[in-house]
Design an enzyme around this catalytic site. Structure first.
Site, PDB file in Angstrom:
ATOM      1  N   CYS A 410     -71.813  97.709-110.512  1.00 15.94           N
ATOM      2  CA  CYS A 410     -70.908  97.042-111.455  1.00 15.94           C
ATOM      3  C   CYS A 410     -71.438  95.687-111.896  1.00 15.94           C
ATOM      4  O   CYS A 410     -70.964  95.137-112.884  1.00 15.94           O
ATOM      5  CB  CYS A 410     -69.527  96.890-110.824  1.00 15.94           C
ATOM      6  SG  CYS A 410     -68.493  98.351-111.084  1.00 15.94           S
ATOM      7  N   LYS A 413     -72.598  95.695-115.521  1.00 14.12           N
ATOM      8  CA  LYS A 413     -71.677  96.094-116.589  1.00 14.12           C
ATOM      9  C   LYS A 413     -71.467  94.970-117.603  1.00 14.12           C
ATOM     10  O   LYS A 413     -71.771  93.807-117.358  1.00 14.12           O
ATOM     11  CB  LYS A 413     -70.347  96.533-115.986  1.00 14.12           C
ATOM     12  CG  LYS A 413     -70.460  97.843-115.220  1.00 14.12           C
ATOM     13  CD  LYS A 413     -69.113  98.449-114.927  1.00 14.12           C
ATOM     14  CE  LYS A 413     -69.268  99.859-114.365  1.00 14.12           C
ATOM     15  NZ  LYS A 413     -67.986 100.514-114.127  1.00 14.12           N
ATOM     16  N   ASP A 441     -58.194 101.766-116.853  1.00 15.83           N
ATOM     17  CA  ASP A 441     -59.443 102.442-117.192  1.00 15.83           C
ATOM     18  C   ASP A 441     -59.235 103.937-117.416  1.00 15.83           C
ATOM     19  O   ASP A 441     -60.190 104.698-117.419  1.00 15.83           O
ATOM     20  CB  ASP A 441     -60.468 102.235-116.071  1.00 15.83           C
ATOM     21  CG  ASP A 441     -60.862 100.775-115.924  1.00 15.83           C
ATOM     22  OD1 ASP A 441     -60.851 100.066-116.945  1.00 15.83           O
ATOM     23  OD2 ASP A 441     -61.173 100.355-114.796  1.00 15.83           O
ATOM     24  N   ASP A 457     -66.568 106.806-115.645  1.00 16.54           N
ATOM     25  CA  ASP A 457     -67.250 105.618-115.137  1.00 16.54           C
ATOM     26  C   ASP A 457     -68.681 105.990-114.786  1.00 16.54           C
ATOM     27  O   ASP A 457     -68.976 107.158-114.474  1.00 16.54           O
ATOM     28  CB  ASP A 457     -66.552 105.061-113.892  1.00 16.54           C
ATOM     29  CG  ASP A 457     -66.616 103.538-113.841  1.00 16.54           C
ATOM     30  OD1 ASP A 457     -67.639 102.977-114.279  1.00 16.54           O
ATOM     31  OD2 ASP A 457     -65.647 102.921-113.371  1.00 16.54           O
TER      32      ASP A 457
END
Length: 733
Positions: A410, A413, A441, A457
């Site tokens: 992450c 990101k 999300d 994701d």
């Protein structure tokens, strides 16, 4: 040597075409030979080869400093080779676990609890054991001097106990005598130490050195039994074959070298379990090499570290020849005589070579200098630096590139502000069967009387182990399903592989999908397909659906008075950033990865009555809590000292280590009241496969935390929801 070029970072930054990977070289074991080979590989890697290290843990001990550690002169860190740092330097992947068998025909290694690991060329450097498996009672009441980890732990426990200081060492060679003196020194004269040797004490040592060592044994009141066989070991004594009993509450096995049992069962030529190698360090299978104590050289030599160290450059060269099919093999020609520096308990040692027996504190200082120089080679590695930017470039290229490599997971990101601005207004409301949840999300699809959660994701790789990365990415993607109280149903995989040969494409995909399948099947869902492509690096993602038979838990339901519960420690972004900079210890990294693969399905069941819930991922704890506050129209108070933190993430934060996404996440600070500190900064640390954050009715919070902890979660009550507006008050610890 000069600073090492950060090849992966530079290639990504300058958009160079990466070289395809075509061969797998697997190093089994992190012994001295392989550790030195990793350093050499980092300075000069072989294009097209993926290097893998398989070892039972993140570190390997330097046995030359073991007696000094037992005597109390060195900490465990002083003699621990951090393989994770070495692998980062070498551009290698590391797999934590013990190999239990090898299939030369299939070219696969087998380990418990994971799929086989394929290789094109393998090298084995797993050392020896001292476990005396055939001695009755030893497994229950004794401990082998090798491997170090268990022995050192048992020794510390013994020193802290109130048991009588009765110690027996089985084996009267140099290693056994060094340990006997070290333990006697550590006990400060309070121990009764006995050496037991089936032949003569100190074989292969000159008379002068032997006399010096025997005098030192007498000085420490260490007694010895020569020409005696051990019959059995109990919890109170070692019994000899003549019936004599030697009182012993701590029994150490140091009787010669015992090979790992699996080595003799894989179909390769061996000598009493030690793999036979030729002068090029090849076994009877030309695709498998062996070095160090687990190998039997053509001209027999003692099991001594000096040979393992001197094998390293030969093995490095010959493996490159085997992988590239270019050049000539180099033979290893071990010397017949070598210097033996033998510890004498206190900071004193004896030097044995060519019949001499020089001894004293100055010999210890000499030995200490040699040992520390060896460790410095493996711990003080050349710094990684990026290649220079082109002379002709855009004005802000250096600023966009940043001073450090981009984090994985992450941490790679896009920031929350940019993401919200891009997708915030996409939902048109044209379909009545699609419920868009601002800030969440995921979305809810209505089909007849059924409600389905849909989410997606993906992650830039945080580890070079495809199997482990598949597990992490699957758990990470499932977080959105679990956070909404849904039951996972189906998954589609999206995988980007680096450029690989066709054979390695199959290997990597097999590993990724086997790891992901374990997680997704355990969650009750099915992988129904997916898509693959090739790019510059490994990226894994999943699109998922989940079923709901009750209203979804969203961001919008938090109420004043609710307690805030977190199910996992934070700090993964900091630890992963430190690992990329070679500032994190291997055990911290492995602990972080272990938390990433902990599924949150059971935690979600424990929190099923939450008013609001989210998974803590890329925006950090503060960012995701702010999403709850804004969606629910409330504020929040955090007790920063109550927030669980991964091991040493706080110390790394104090050193200034930050994820590459930290600065964007820290924009949330404008909506907070908080004292600036390293501990507060961890609130903005991006988490990969993080825990669940739930706003729970206060009357249910204590029972929920108890249930979560019983289920194995590091759950904690970290704050509460208060009256709005959307604002976070972070109370200093």
């Amino acid at each position: 040597m000069g600073a090492r070029r950060a090849v992966g970072f530079a290639n990504t930054a300058l958009m160079q075409t990466p070289m395809p990977i075509t061969k797998d070289l697997v190093l089994v074991g992190g012994g001295h030979t392989h550790a030195l080979l990793l350093r050499r590989w980092g300075m000069r890697p072989l294009a097209g080869a993926r290097l893998t290290v398989v070892n039972p843990g993140p570190t390997a001990p330097y046995t030359g400093m073991l007696p000094g550690h037992i005597a109390g002169h060195y900490s465990e860190d002083d003699l621990s080779i951090d393989l994770i740092k070495l692998c980062r330097f070498a551009g290698a992947r590391i797999i934590s676990g013990a190999v239990t068998s090898l299939d030369p025909q299939a070219r696969q290694l087998h380990m418990p609890d994971r799929p086989p690991i394929a290789y094109d060329i393998a090298s084995i450097n797993v050392g020896i054991t001292s476990n005396l498996p055939d001695l009755p009672g030893f497994q229950e009441h004794g401990v082998g001097a090798k491997p170090l980890g268990r022995f050192a732990t048992k020794w510390r426990e013994f020193l802290l106990s109130d048991q009588p200081r009765e110690i027996a060492v089985i084996g009267g060679g140099v290693g056994g005598v060094e340990l006997a003196l070290a333990m006697a020194h550590a006990c400060k004269g309070s121990a009764k130490v006995t050496l037991i040797e089936r032949a003569a004490l100190l074989p292969g040592i000159s008379d002068a050195a032997r006399d010096t060592i025997l005098r030192k044994l007498r000085d420490y009141d260490v007694t010895w039994e020569e020409g005696k066989e051990v019959a059995k070991v109990t919890d109170r004594a070692v019994y000899l074959s003549d019936g004599a009993a030697i009182p012993a509450r701590f029994v150490v096995g140091a009787a010669g070298a015992t090979p790992h049992e699996w080595l003799s069962q894989i179909g390769l030529a061996h000598q009493a379990g030690f793999l036979s190698v030729d002068e090029n360090l090849r076994t009877s299978d030309p695709n498998i090499y062996a070095a160090g104590d687990c190998a039997a050289l053509p001209a027999p030599r003692p099991k001594a570290g000096v040979f393992a160290v001197r094998e390293a450059p030969i093995l490095y060269h010959n493996l490159r020849v085997a992988l590239s099919d270019r050049g000539q093999f180099r033979p290893f020609k071990p010397q017949k005589r070598y210097l033996k520096l033998i510890s004498l308990g206190a900071k004193s040692a004896v030097a044995d070579r060519r019949g001499g027996g020089l001894h004293g504190p100055w010999v210890w200082r000499w030995k200490d200098w040699i040992d520390r120089r060896f460790m410095n080679k493996l711990t003080k590695l050349p710094e990684m630096t990026a290649v220079s930017l082109p002379r002709e470039r855009t004005a802000d290229l250096a600023e966009a590139l940043g001073p450090k490599p981009m984090c994985g997971g992450c941490g790679a990101k896009v920031g929350q502000d940019a993401l919200s601005a891009s997708i915030g207004g996409l939902a048109s409301g044209a379909r009545s069967d699609v419920t868009h949840l601002p800030g969440d999300d995921a979305a809810i699809l209505t089909n007849g009387g059924s409600q389905i959660v849909i989410t997606t994701d993906h992650l830039r790789s945080v580890t070079e182990d495809p199997w482990l990365m598949g597990k992490i990415a699957a758990n990470h993607a499932l977080g959105d399903i679990w956070a909404m109280g849904a039951v996972p149903q189906a998954a589609l995989a999206t995988v980007i592989l680096p450029r690989l040969s066709e054979n390695l494409q199959r290997r990597w995909l097999d590993e990724i999908m086997q790891g992901a399948q374990e997680v997704i099947h355990a969650a009750g869902a099915e992988i129904v397909g997916g898509h693959t492509s090739q790019g510059t690096e490994m990226t894994i993602g999943f699109s998922l659906t989940g079923l709901m038979d009750r209203p979804a838990i969203t961001l919008a339901g938090a109420r004043p008075g609710d307690c805030l519960i977190l199910t996992k420690p934070i700090g993964s972004g900091t630890i992963l950033a430190a690992e990329m900079q070679m500032k994190a210890r291997g055990n911290w990294v492995l602990g972080c990865l272990d938390l990433m693969v902990q599924p949150q399905g059971e935690a979600a069941k424990c929190l099923a009555e939450a008013h609001a819930m989210t998974d803590v991922t890329g925006f950090g704890l503060a960012g995701h809590l702010m999403n709850i506050c804004e969606a629910s129209g409330v504020g929040a108070e955090l007790n920063v000292g109550s927030i669980p933190v991964m091991e040493d993430a706080l110390e790394l934060a104090r050193q200034g280590v930050r994820s590459s996404l930290f600065a964007q996440n820290a924009a949330t600070r404008a909506k907070m009241t908080a004292v600036s500190s390293a501990q507060t900064d961890l609130l903005f640390d991006p988490q990969t496969s993080g825990g669940l954050l739930a706003a729970m009715p206060a009357e249910m919070a204590a029972d929920a935390i108890t249930t979560l902890r019983k289920a194995g979660y590091h759950a904690a009550l970290i704050g509460q929801i208060i009256q709005g507006p959307a604002h976070i008050i972070a109370h200093a610890p």
